[in-house]
Design a protein around this motif. Structure first.
Motif, PDB file in Angstrom:
ATOM      1  N   TYR A 102       0.813  -1.217   0.000  1.00 54.37           N
ATOM      2  CA  TYR A 102       0.000   0.000   0.000  1.00 54.37           C
ATOM      3  C   TYR A 102       0.848   1.270   0.000  1.00 54.37           C
ATOM      4  CZ  TYR A 102      -3.959  -3.025   0.820  1.00 54.37           C
ATOM      5  OH  TYR A 102      -4.909  -4.007   0.681  1.00 54.37           O
ATOM      6  N   ALA A 134     -10.156   5.853   2.801  1.00 51.24           N
ATOM      7  CA  ALA A 134     -10.696   5.448   1.507  1.00 51.24           C
ATOM      8  C   ALA A 134     -10.401   3.978   1.204  1.00 51.24           C
ATOM      9  CB  ALA A 134     -10.114   6.336   0.404  1.00 51.24           C
ATOM     10  N   LEU A 135      -9.262   3.481   1.696  1.00 54.38           N
ATOM     11  CA  LEU A 135      -8.895   2.095   1.432  1.00 54.38           C
ATOM     12  C   LEU A 135      -9.728   1.097   2.232  1.00 54.38           C
ATOM     13  CD1 LEU A 135      -5.020   2.432   1.211  1.00 54.38           C
ATOM     14  CD2 LEU A 135      -6.520   1.663  -0.613  1.00 54.38           C
ATOM     15  N   GLN A 178      -3.576   1.831  -4.151  1.00 54.47           N
ATOM     16  CA  GLN A 178      -3.996   3.157  -3.700  1.00 54.47           C
ATOM     17  C   GLN A 178      -5.487   3.353  -3.979  1.00 54.47           C
ATOM     18  OE1 GLN A 178      -1.888   5.510  -2.201  1.00 54.47           O
ATOM     19  NE2 GLN A 178      -0.394   3.855  -2.178  1.00 54.47           N
ATOM     20  N   PRO A 179      -6.132   4.194  -3.193  1.00 49.81           N
ATOM     21  CA  PRO A 179      -7.558   4.461  -3.449  1.00 49.81           C
ATOM     22  C   PRO A 179      -7.755   5.156  -4.783  1.00 49.81           C
ATOM     23  CG  PRO A 179      -6.699   5.988  -1.832  1.00 49.81           C
ATOM     24  CD  PRO A 179      -5.633   4.962  -2.062  1.00 49.81           C
ATOM     25  N   SER A 211      -9.011   7.823  -7.445  1.00 49.39           N
ATOM     26  CA  SER A 211      -9.196   9.276  -7.338  1.00 49.39           C
ATOM     27  C   SER A 211     -10.675   9.627  -7.427  1.00 49.39           C
ATOM     28  CB  SER A 211      -8.424   9.959  -8.457  1.00 49.39           C
ATOM     29  OG  SER A 211      -7.066   9.635  -8.377  1.00 49.39           O
ATOM     30  N   GLN A 264      -4.515   7.895  12.202  1.00 50.71           N
ATOM     31  CA  GLN A 264      -4.395   6.960  11.089  1.00 50.71           C
ATOM     32  C   GLN A 264      -4.775   5.550  11.515  1.00 50.71           C
ATOM     33  OE1 GLN A 264      -0.282   8.596  10.327  1.00 50.71           O
ATOM     34  NE2 GLN A 264      -0.857   8.099   8.239  1.00 50.71           N
ATOM     35  N   GLU A 306      -6.754  10.423   5.187  1.00 50.45           N
ATOM     36  CA  GLU A 306      -7.899  10.348   4.283  1.00 50.45           C
ATOM     37  C   GLU A 306      -7.742   9.208   3.282  1.00 50.45           C
ATOM     38  OE1 GLU A 306      -4.982  13.368   2.626  1.00 50.45           O
ATOM     39  OE2 GLU A 306      -5.899  12.880   4.553  1.00 50.45           O
ATOM     40  N   ARG A 307      -6.503   8.884   2.925  1.00 47.55           N
ATOM     41  CA  ARG A 307      -6.285   7.779   1.993  1.00 47.55           C
ATOM     42  C   ARG A 307      -6.505   6.445   2.699  1.00 47.55           C
ATOM     43  NH1 ARG A 307      -4.210   9.648  -2.642  1.00 47.55           N
ATOM     44  NH2 ARG A 307      -3.379   7.641  -3.338  1.00 47.55           N
ATOM     45  N   LEU A 358       0.134   6.153   5.921  1.00 44.86           N
ATOM     46  CA  LEU A 358      -0.334   6.909   4.772  1.00 44.86           C
ATOM     47  C   LEU A 358      -1.222   8.042   5.279  1.00 44.86           C
ATOM     48  CD1 LEU A 358      -1.332   3.927   2.470  1.00 44.86           C
ATOM     49  CD2 LEU A 358       0.823   5.158   2.486  1.00 44.86           C
TER      50      LEU A 358
END
Length: 215
Positions: free
Chosen positions: A6, A34-35, A212-213, A215, A52, A30-31, A27
């Motif tokens: 990730y 999203a994951l 990655q999430p 966009s 996190q 916010e990412r 990370l």
């Protein structure tokens, strides 16, 4: 066993019948949200943001220091690999983790390695089937990396971005590492499926695509 990357030094390791493991979920919050990652056990090699960690679902255990631990038949050993930085009289904290599974598979995550470790570390290991190795940052030279890999003799080397290396600088650092290791062109793959019954005879470098999430 499946290993998914990730970005940074964050991997998710899943093995049927055993706790899922997430390493260094460092990370942006916010990412991570999203994951929608799930993991029963989190290992932290260096400082983490509690916000996190809150985005990881189903987490039951967090290991953030040296020592020996047992979590659901997994044996986890935290090795202190801290370095004293003379420039500002600070300590760069880092804990490497050996994760041993009852089926005989062993993983070694070197975290945010800041200096060449004593190669005697290899004496603490029977076999390492996947070595997660940080690339870039104030870390090892190409020769030192080669010596470390040779001492450990892992089945697979999984490069990861050093915590102190900017994401934009990682491709060049990774290219330099692959060239120094004589790996030639290595194709990215989505994950590594690891089995105790089908291991290579010589060390293989596996380049995992960072999940990655969208966009």
């Amino acid at each position: 066993m499946d290993i998914t990357y990730y970005g940074g030094s964050c991997f998710r390791i899943t093995e049927r019948g055993h706790p899922s493991v997430l390493t260094d979920p460092h990370l942006p919050a916010e990412r991570l949200a999203a994951l929608k990652l799930r993991a029963n056990l989190i290992t932290l090699s260096h400082a983490a943001d509690a916000q996190q960690l809150a985005h990881i679902r189903e987490c039951q255990y967090t290991i953030a220091g040296a020592g020996e631990y047992e979590v659901g038949q997994l044996f986890v050993t935290g090795l202190p690999l801290h370095r004293y930085a003379e420039a500002d009289a600070s300590i760069l904290h880092n804990v490497a983790y050996i994760i041993e599974y009852p089926n005989g598979l062993t993983l070694l995550h070197l975290g945010a390695l800041n200096a060449p470790p004593d190669l005697a570390i290899a004496e603490q290991l029977d076999e390492v089937h996947a070595l997660m190795l940080p690339i870039g940052g104030e870390t090892l030279s190409s020769d030192q990396m080669a010596d470390l890999i040779s001492a450990i003799e892992p089945s697979f080397v999984l490069p990861m971005r050093h915590a102190r290396l900017l994401a934009a600088e990682y491709p060049a650092a990774l290219e330099g590492f692959l060239k120094a290791m004589g790996a030639g062109e290595v194709t990215e793959q989505d994950n590594l499926r690891l089995s105790a019954t089908s291991l290579p005879e010589t060390t293989q470098i596996v380049l995992l695509r960072a999940n990655q999430p969208k966009s």
